[in-house]
Design a protein around this motif. Structure first.
Motif, short mmCIF file in Angstrom:
data_model
loop_
_atom_site.label_atom_id
_atom_site.label_comp_id
_atom_site.label_asym_id
_atom_site.label_seq_id
_atom_site.Cartn_x
_atom_site.Cartn_y
_atom_site.Cartn_z
N LEU A 1 125.15 29.27 -21.66
CA LEU A 1 123.91 29.24 -20.88
C LEU A 1 122.69 29.45 -21.77
CD1 LEU A 1 125.02 31.46 -17.84
CD2 LEU A 1 125.07 28.97 -18.00
N ARG A 2 122.73 28.91 -22.99
CA ARG A 2 121.69 29.16 -23.98
C ARG A 2 121.02 27.87 -24.41
NH1 ARG A 2 121.92 29.02 -29.46
NH2 ARG A 2 124.19 28.84 -29.39
N VAL B 1 117.84 31.86 -22.00
CA VAL B 1 119.18 32.23 -21.56
C VAL B 1 119.23 32.14 -20.04
CG1 VAL B 1 120.90 34.07 -21.43
CG2 VAL B 1 119.62 33.72 -23.55
N GLY B 2 120.17 31.35 -19.54
CA GLY B 2 120.35 31.24 -18.09
C GLY B 2 119.55 30.12 -17.45
N PHE B 3 118.94 29.26 -18.26
CA PHE B 3 118.15 28.15 -17.71
C PHE B 3 118.90 26.83 -17.78
CE2 PHE B 3 115.03 31.37 -18.58
CZ PHE B 3 114.09 31.22 -17.58
N THR B 4 120.19 26.88 -18.05
CA THR B 4 121.04 25.69 -17.99
C THR B 4 122.03 25.89 -16.85
OG1 THR B 4 122.56 26.69 -19.61
CG2 THR B 4 120.87 25.19 -20.46
N PRO B 5 122.39 24.82 -16.13
CA PRO B 5 121.91 23.45 -16.30
C PRO B 5 120.46 23.31 -15.84
CG PRO B 5 123.22 23.62 -14.32
CD PRO B 5 123.32 24.95 -15.00
N PRO B 6 119.82 22.15 -16.16
CA PRO B 6 118.43 21.92 -15.73
C PRO B 6 118.27 22.10 -14.23
CG PRO B 6 119.13 20.23 -17.27
CD PRO B 6 120.36 21.02 -16.92
N GLN C 1 107.04 39.01 -34.82
CA GLN C 1 107.16 38.39 -36.14
C GLN C 1 108.57 38.60 -36.72
OE1 GLN C 1 104.39 36.89 -37.98
NE2 GLN C 1 106.10 36.12 -39.19
N GLY C 2 109.24 37.49 -37.04
CA GLY C 2 110.53 37.53 -37.71
C GLY C 2 111.69 38.02 -36.86
N ARG C 3 111.51 38.14 -35.55
CA ARG C 3 112.56 38.67 -34.68
C ARG C 3 113.20 37.57 -33.86
NH1 ARG C 3 110.08 43.75 -31.58
NH2 ARG C 3 112.25 44.42 -31.56
N SER C 4 114.41 37.81 -33.40
CA SER C 4 115.07 36.89 -32.48
C SER C 4 114.68 37.27 -31.06
CB SER C 4 116.60 36.94 -32.66
OG SER C 4 117.09 38.25 -32.41
N VAL C 5 114.28 36.28 -30.28
CA VAL C 5 113.72 36.52 -28.95
C VAL C 5 114.45 35.66 -27.93
CG1 VAL C 5 111.64 36.48 -27.53
CG2 VAL C 5 111.45 36.99 -29.97
N CYS C 6 114.77 36.22 -26.78
CA CYS C 6 115.35 35.41 -25.70
C CYS C 6 114.58 35.68 -24.41
CB CYS C 6 116.83 35.68 -25.50
SG CYS C 6 117.23 37.31 -24.82
N VAL C 7 114.34 34.62 -23.64
CA VAL C 7 113.74 34.71 -22.32
C VAL C 7 114.87 34.52 -21.32
CG1 VAL C 7 112.04 33.76 -20.72
CG2 VAL C 7 111.57 33.77 -23.19
N VAL C 8 115.14 35.55 -20.52
CA VAL C 8 116.30 35.54 -19.62
C VAL C 8 115.87 35.12 -18.22
CG1 VAL C 8 118.19 36.91 -18.67
CG2 VAL C 8 117.34 37.39 -20.97
#
Length: 434
Positions: A429-430, A401-406, A256-263
């Protein structure tokens, strides 16, 4: 796969037509007919796209080969095919598994594995009273205390389900509704769930009394307990070293209310993140919660606040232990028995503070959560956890993060990400989701 499947079906039909030859096991003709009928049904259903059905077809190939004169390993092949049929899911496959189990118990009357398979098949079909009898037969032969405890727990669950149905039937004044509830003793889980819910809905609406009526409240409480037991055994999930269970509400509070990244777990991303003075590492470290998927299992590693892993392999509980430190560990997998066994054997005490409970083991297809059709069993771990976090809609910011390019996700998953992208920065890469 198509040519192999067609060739296998042709071979089975040929062997079935000539069954009964010298040197062939007595059960072989019946087994070949069962395999041929089931393979024909699979062929009529269209292309095979999921891994569990592919494993089943491979098991049937092994079984039909074992039916040939002079071949060995027939009994083990029968049990393997039955287990794979149950894991593939569905009522047709459960009936096929039961037919194989009946043959297996006929071949070896004192095989604990055969009686357990027979109980599991009846259990999957909703024939709970019969399943209990088969499980009890298994227990008379079972010497392994841990395995016996698991079956005993399941017997207790099935008996409690029956008691809840009988108790609920006594709470409804309509004799037809009471009879419907008692009939659910021998109904598959989905039909039992729907049938019980229909009775509760009618009783709640009858006469406008609703939950003001104490018996209606008791009925709804019985329904809630019944639903929980259909999806989870009566005993709590195993949680080593004091780690606490977390379901969807708890996970939502954690993000809740946090910044989250999936690497992404690609080697290039790991190499760039691990380089001295890495800008990528600094960007990742700026998030409140870092999510990583699968990957290395032990030792020191980059910061991981939430580790998501999908059960793979055969069997899934035989893989490496999850020893790398993580605040939360989510384990995705089905069926429930395999998921529980994997937790018991692969979780490392002290390696996590929270463990996703059984309600989070298949979030995409669970009707209690997303319940989205069409994803099947091949969904990547990264997309599964991303879709779950997006559905919970609690994070202040959710990025990939790290999922670019497709190309790092399968086309259908990538299409979903593209449709929900608010901003993409290929340089960093974001991908920022909206």
């Amino acid at each position: 796969m198509g040519q192999t499947f067609t060739g296998l079906l042709k071979a089975v039909r040929t062997r079935a037509a000539s069954a009964g030859g010298t040197g062939q096991a007595p059960a072989a003709p019946a087994l070949l007919r069962l395999c041929g009928d089931h393979l024909a049904a699979l062929a009529a259903a269209g292309p095979i796209e999921d891994a569990s059905t592919t494993r089943l077809v491979a098991s049937l190939g092994t079984l039909t080969t074992a039916c040939t004169p002079g071949a060995e390993g027939l009994f083990d092949a029968v049990l393997r095919a039955g287990r794979d049929a149950l894991q593939a899911g569905g009522q047709d496959r459960a009936r096929f598994a039961l037919a194989l189990a009946v043959e297996a118990t006929g071949m070896r009357e004192r095989s604990k594995g055969a009686w357990r398979l027979r109980g599991q098949a009846l259990d999957a079909l909703g024939r709970r009273d019969e399943a209990v009898r088969m499980y009890e037969r298994h227990l008379t032969l079972q010497q392994d205390e841990a395995a016996a405890h698991e079956v005993t727990r399941r017997i207790e669950t099935l008996r409690e389900l029956g008691a809840l149905l009988d108790g609920a039937a006594a709470l409804v004044p309509d004799p037809e509704d009471a009879a419907r509830l008692r009939a659910l003793h021998d109904a598959p889980a989905d039909r039992a769930r729907t049938g019980f819910a229909d009775v509760v809905r009618r009783r709640t609406a009858a006469g406008g009394v609703g939950l003001a009526d104490p018996e209606v409240r008791r009925l709804t409480a019985s329904y809630a307990a019944f639903r929980r037991l259909l999806d989870r055994d009566r005993m709590a999930d195993p949680l080593p070293a004091g780690a606490g269970p977390v379901g969807a509400p708890g996970l939502r509070r954690l993000i809740q209310g946090r910044s989250v990244c999936v690497v992404a777990g690609a080697p290039r991303i790991a190499e760039e993140e691990g380089a001295p003075g890495s800008a990528l590492a600094r960007r990742i470290d700026g998030y409140d919660l870092v999510v990583r998927c699968d990957g290395p299992h032990g030792g020191a590693g980059p910061r991981t606040d939430l580790h998501a892993v999908t059960l793979r392999g055969d069997p899934p509980w035989a893989g490496p232990a999850w020893g790398r430190r993580a605040g939360v560990r989510l384990v995705f997998g089905d069926p429930l028995a395999d998921w529980r066994r994997a937790l018991r054997t692969r979780l490392v005490p002290g390696a996590q503070d929270h463990i996703g409970d059984a309600s989070l083991r298949r979030p995409l297809t669970d009707p209690a959560l997303l319940g989205e059709d069409g994803w099947g069993g091949r969904t990547t771990t990264a997309f599964t956890v991303l879709r779950l976090l997006h559905f919970l809609d609690a994070a202040d910011r959710l990025d990939l993060v790290g999922f670019t390019p497709p190309g790092r996700l399968p086309p259908r998953e990538q299409a979903w990400v593209t449709a929900h992208t608010a901003h993409e920065d290929a340089t960093e890469l974001r991908t920022e989701l909206r």
